[in-house]
Design an enzyme around this catalytic site. Structure first.
Site, mmCIF file in Angstrom:
data_model
loop_
_atom_site.group_PDB
_atom_site.id
_atom_site.type_symbol
_atom_site.label_atom_id
_atom_site.label_comp_id
_atom_site.label_asym_id
_atom_site.label_seq_id
_atom_site.Cartn_x
_atom_site.Cartn_y
_atom_site.Cartn_z
ATOM 1 N N HIS A 1 0.805 -1.219 0.000
ATOM 2 C CA HIS A 1 0.000 0.000 0.000
ATOM 3 C C HIS A 1 0.837 1.268 0.000
ATOM 4 C CE1 HIS A 1 -3.329 -2.723 1.030
ATOM 5 N NE2 HIS A 1 -4.111 -1.758 0.578
ATOM 6 N N GLY A 2 2.042 1.211 0.492
ATOM 7 C CA GLY A 2 2.830 2.432 0.498
ATOM 8 C C GLY A 2 4.181 2.264 1.137
#
Length: 442
Positions: free
Chosen positions: A296-297
């Site tokens: 996700h990041g």
């Protein structure tokens, strides 16, 4: 060809320079798929497979994670008392949707290698599969086994399918424009100035973010699936009312389904899944959730978010209750849930909300401080409480009505006619400004 041109115009409208990147990924996986099929020696098949995997993960690593690793290394060295500058970081833009289309095209090569799919020799069709514009930038992450055959065959317009598509587009727009975009400034204000709010307001801010990210992301998925229906394509479901889940295992069968099943099929099972020994199975669970968080990041907050979900999942995994609610609809033959179901959904939602704090926070220290203030300075005199009645309650009621049919295919026409007018009024009243989708950054 029309689908391919439309997809490239759609993606290039954001930044035409990154068209080369998606085209290069398409060319490599197209030829790798043909070579994997052509080779008779297993070792050579595996070599070509690794060409695809390393290229796609390499592209993802450079654009999304390179600076993160450099900065983390610099911070680690500084922790030992040495001064080191982050001069090796790159000033690059993260291409929109790169995490989605790299996983999509990589799954094609893996499926060909496993013998689950015959490689196509139609480059235009394959390029259309990789860049299919409705789901290109934020999913669902489609499998070639589902989408590619639909691209290769001739499609005809179907009124009933198009009608369902328009319903999904309208419902997705309502969730995004009316719910998510209305909650966004409130969430931003609470998380930015969290030190000035009491614990009750902070918890409500976390609840609002839970619904903001759900309506933002599932709203996009609904619009992507609905738009695809207009072209005669059926995409996989990506959300199935996840906040009605009764344990964390059920939550992950209802939330971001295309990603969770991708990790299950291409990482968890190859690692041994739950067929390995007890400790290996637990290791596999942690690996899946940590990788999912990191996907996700490039921030430790996402890793911690994944770790929290792993910790929440482990008890049900050990007690073998993680697959207790495989396809059962909550209160399927009843109007209202039982008290036990309300308790299960409430407690599960509470832990999911606490984990969302890490997902939303700028850094881990802020997240821990935010959560600490919830439990040490809790008050019922909260700010922004009426927004719960304005936005959250109507959404929950409508989702409860729709819970048996996430694609709204069997909603009565009379009910939908009235609902359409109401939704259009709210969308028109709220529409305006430029608020991008949260998952565009991933």
């Amino acid at each position: 060809m029309l689908v391919l041109v439309s997809s490239y115009v759609f993606y290039g409208w954001w930044d035409y320079r990154f068209l080369f990147l998606i085209f290069l990924s398409t060319v490599i996986d197209y030829y790798v798929g043909l070579e994997v099929e052509k080779q008779t020696v297993p070792k050579m098949k595996k070599i070509f497979l690794w060409i695809s995997v390393l290229f796609n993960l390499g592209v993802l690593g450079v654009f999304k994670y390179y600076n993160f690793f450099v900065d983390s290394w610099v911070d680690l060295i500084r922790g030992f008392g040495y001064q080191l500058e982050s001069k090796w970081t790159l000033n690059i833009i993260l291409p929109v949707g790169i995490s989605f289309y790299t996983f999509q095209t990589m799954s094609y090569t893996i499926d060909v290698y496993r013998g689950n799919l015959k490689p196509t020799k139609d480059f235009v069709s394959f390029a259309s599969f990789v860049s299919f514009f409705p789901q290109l930038v934020a999913g669902p992450i489609e499998r070639a086994t589902n989408l590619l055959p639909q691209i290769l065959k001739k499609r005809v317009f179907d009124y009933r399918t198009a009608e369902q598509g328009l319903r999904l587009i309208l419902w997705g727009m309502f969730k995004k424009v009316v719910i998510a975009d209305s909650l966004a400034p409130i969430v931003d204000n609470i998380f930015t100035g969290y030190s000035s709010f009491d614990g009750g307001t902070l918890f409500l801010g976390a609840v609002y973010f839970a619904f903001q990210i759900y309506c933002d992301f599932s709203g996009y998925s609904d619009m992507a699936i609905g738009t695809s229906k207009l072209f005669g394509f059926e995409l996989m479901s990506n959300f199935k009312f996840p906040y009605f889940s009764r344990n964390i295992g059920e939550f992950w069968r209802r939330w971001h389904i295309s990603l969770s099943t991708w990790f299950r099929d291409y990482l968890y099972i190859p690692l041994g899944g739950s067929r390995a020994g007890k400790w290996q199975s637990l290791r596999n669970v942690f690996v899946i959730f940590l990788v999912s968080g990191f996907w996700h990041g490039a921030n430790w907050t996402f890793v911690i978010w994944g770790l929290i979900h792993a910790i929440l999942y482990i008890p049900s995994f050990v007690l073998k209750t993680n697959r207790k609610y495989l396809s059962e609809v909550v209160a399927e033959n009843r109007v209202f849930p039982s008290l036990r179901e309300i308790w299960q959904m409430g407690t599960n939602f509470f832990f999911v909300v606490i984990a969302w704090v890490f997902f939303r926070s700028e850094n881990a220290l802020q997240a821990f401080d935010y959560i600490g203030r919830i439990f040490t300075d809790f008050s019922f005199h909260v700010s922004y409480k009426y927004y719960f009645v304005y936005y959250i309650v109507p959404l929950i009621l409508l989702e409860w009505i729709f819970r048996r049919d996430e694609r709204l295919a069997h909603v009565s026409k009379s009910f939908w006619f009235v609902l359409t007018i109401v939704l259009l009024v709210f969308i028109t009243a709220k529409f305006g400004g430029e608020k991008s989708f949260i998952y565009f950054q991933f």
